[in-house]
Design an enzyme around this catalytic site. Structure first.
Site, short mmCIF file in Angstrom:
data_model
loop_
_atom_site.label_atom_id
_atom_site.label_comp_id
_atom_site.label_asym_id
_atom_site.label_seq_id
_atom_site.Cartn_x
_atom_site.Cartn_y
_atom_site.Cartn_z
N GLY A 141 0.78 -1.22 0.00
CA GLY A 141 0.00 0.00 0.00
C GLY A 141 0.81 1.28 0.00
N SER A 142 1.89 1.32 0.76
CA SER A 142 2.70 2.55 0.82
C SER A 142 3.31 2.87 -0.53
CB SER A 142 3.78 2.41 1.90
OG SER A 142 3.21 2.38 3.19
N GLN B 75 -7.47 -0.59 3.77
CA GLN B 75 -8.29 -1.14 4.85
C GLN B 75 -9.67 -1.59 4.36
OE1 GLN B 75 -7.34 -1.72 7.98
NE2 GLN B 75 -5.35 -0.73 7.85
N THR C 251 11.80 -7.91 -11.12
CA THR C 251 11.20 -9.23 -11.26
C THR C 251 9.98 -9.36 -10.35
OG1 THR C 251 13.36 -10.17 -11.76
CG2 THR C 251 11.64 -11.71 -11.08
N CYS D 17 2.46 1.87 11.55
CA CYS D 17 3.56 2.61 10.93
C CYS D 17 4.08 3.72 11.82
CB CYS D 17 3.12 3.18 9.58
SG CYS D 17 2.59 1.91 8.41
#
Length: 395
Positions: free
Chosen positions: A72-73, A181, A239, A326
């Site tokens: 997500g980040s 979320q 990759t 986080c």
């Protein structure tokens, strides 16, 4: 001692079905998807099959609109930086977001401010919900992108994404949502909801860590994320994480398949716990009670420190948090709770519980009992609680 994992908003356990789907690509079909020989071709086929599956599950028109990332980040960074820098060439240097986004958004727009962009941070009010009319009022001729998270990672409030998306579409502004979320918890259709870019990740869905995706609607052209290879249609070199991608697709399929059960079963138990904990003196639920994720509960208890509550819950076998994983090393109160108007001293006493499908009535009763006991125990030692009670008596 009973063990209850109640921090699924931070990460989830890998499901057995997902692990089973991944195993062949960890042990047998380990070829590079860019290679021409059979073992590479099979890996490539697995990636493209997963891409098609994910596209279908979110209502995308084409599998080519799904770009795999590390999570997500990374997806948030790419969406904002990629679009903003591309739109800057057209003279559009204004970004709209909210005050309670994940730091993957807030830190990204802060970095973009150093490149000359201006940012409008929308209010989220006491209920933790953005008002579409505020979005419309904030849009200018210079607006490059609007980014509003689908569901907040700390207080779980669900935003009016379709309405916001329509406003952006009508005004010709690109709209991004961080749906990390929300995926698997609420129905998502990127076409019906006028979403141009959507961030997602696997590890919130009982999938593997280190794999996510960014939906990019055809016609939206952000700058290239990583140079160096032709992967992801020349947009993100490297990759592919074949096993992770396969696991991601399987996890999303399972999550969406279980959405109705989650909505009824988990919501019912969550509400039962909310009612129990609201019997504690000077407690409060953070965010709208109904427009929130099924498994999310975020509360504050005056007169205690949230960190002490979490440590004592852990000693009693309950894994919980005070907010985003986080920022777990920060001693500052949650920016999300401050954004909905809580004063520092109350925001410090916060607790987030986030449940998975396997939560039971017995778990709920145990959590309620332990939280009530621990809050009382901590308040008995708290000078702040003593002060609150003294002021109460003098009122």
């Amino acid at each position: 001692m009973r063990k209850i994992y109640a921090d699924n908003a931070a990460t989830t356990a890998l499901s057995p079905e997902v692990l089973e789907a991944m195993m062949p690509y960890l042990t047998e079909v380990y070829g590079n998807p860019s290679s021409l020989y059979e073992i590479g071709a099979k890996a490539k086929e697995a990636v493209e099959t997963a891409r098609m599956k994910i596209a279908g599950l979110i209502g995308a028109k084409s599998a080519s609109e799904i770009y795999f990332t590390s999570g997500g980040s990374e997806s948030d960074n790419w969406a904002l930086k990629g679009v903003a820098r591309a739109m800057k060439k057209r003279g559009k240097t204004h970004i709209i977001t909210t005050k309670f986004e994940h730091h993957a958004i807030l830190h990204t727009v802060h970095a973009l401010k150093k490149e000359g962009f201006t940012v409008t941070y929308l209010e989220v009010y006491e209920n933790g919900i953005v008002r579409p009319e505020d979005v419309e009022a904030a849009i200018t001729d210079e607006t490059a992108i609007v980014s509003v998270m689908y569901a907040n990672n700390e207080i779980g409030t669900i935003q009016p994404i379709a309405e916001i998306g329509k406003i952006c579409r009508d005004r010709g502004v690109i709209f991004h949502t961080d749906a990390v979320q929300a995926m698997g918890n609420v129905p998502i259709d990127v076409e019906e909801q006028n979403i141009d870019l959507l961030s997602m990740t696997a590890h919130k869905l009982h999938g593997p860590k280190g794999c996510g995706a960014l939906y990019i609607r055809k016609g939206v052209r952000p700058q290239v994320l990583i140079d160096g290879g032709a992967q992801e249609r020349n947009m993100r070199a490297g990759t592919e994480n074949v096993a992770g991608i396969v696991g991601f697709a399987k996890a999303l399929e399972l999550a969406i398949g279980g959405m109705e059960y989650r909505k009824e079963h988990v919501t019912k138990l969550r509400n039962r716990l909310i009612d129990e904990l609201l019997t504690i003196e000077r407690s409060r639920l953070n965010g709208d009670r109904d427009r929130r994720l099924p498994g999310n509960l975020n509360m504050c208890f005056e007169g205690i420190e949230g960190e002490s509550l979490l440590l004592m819950l852990d000693m009693n076998g309950i894994s919980s948090s005070s907010g985003s994983a986080c920022t777990s090393g920060s001693l500052d109160p949650s920016h999300v709770l401050l954004a909905i108007g809580l004063p520092h001293e109350i925001a410090h006493g916060s607790m987030r519980l986030s449940f998975s499908d396997d939560i039971t009535e017995e778990d709920i009763d145990y959590i309620a009992d332990r939280v009530k006991y621990i809050v009382g125990y901590l308040r008995n030692m708290s000078p702040l609680w003593e002060k609150i009670k003294k002021e109460e008596g003098n009122a």
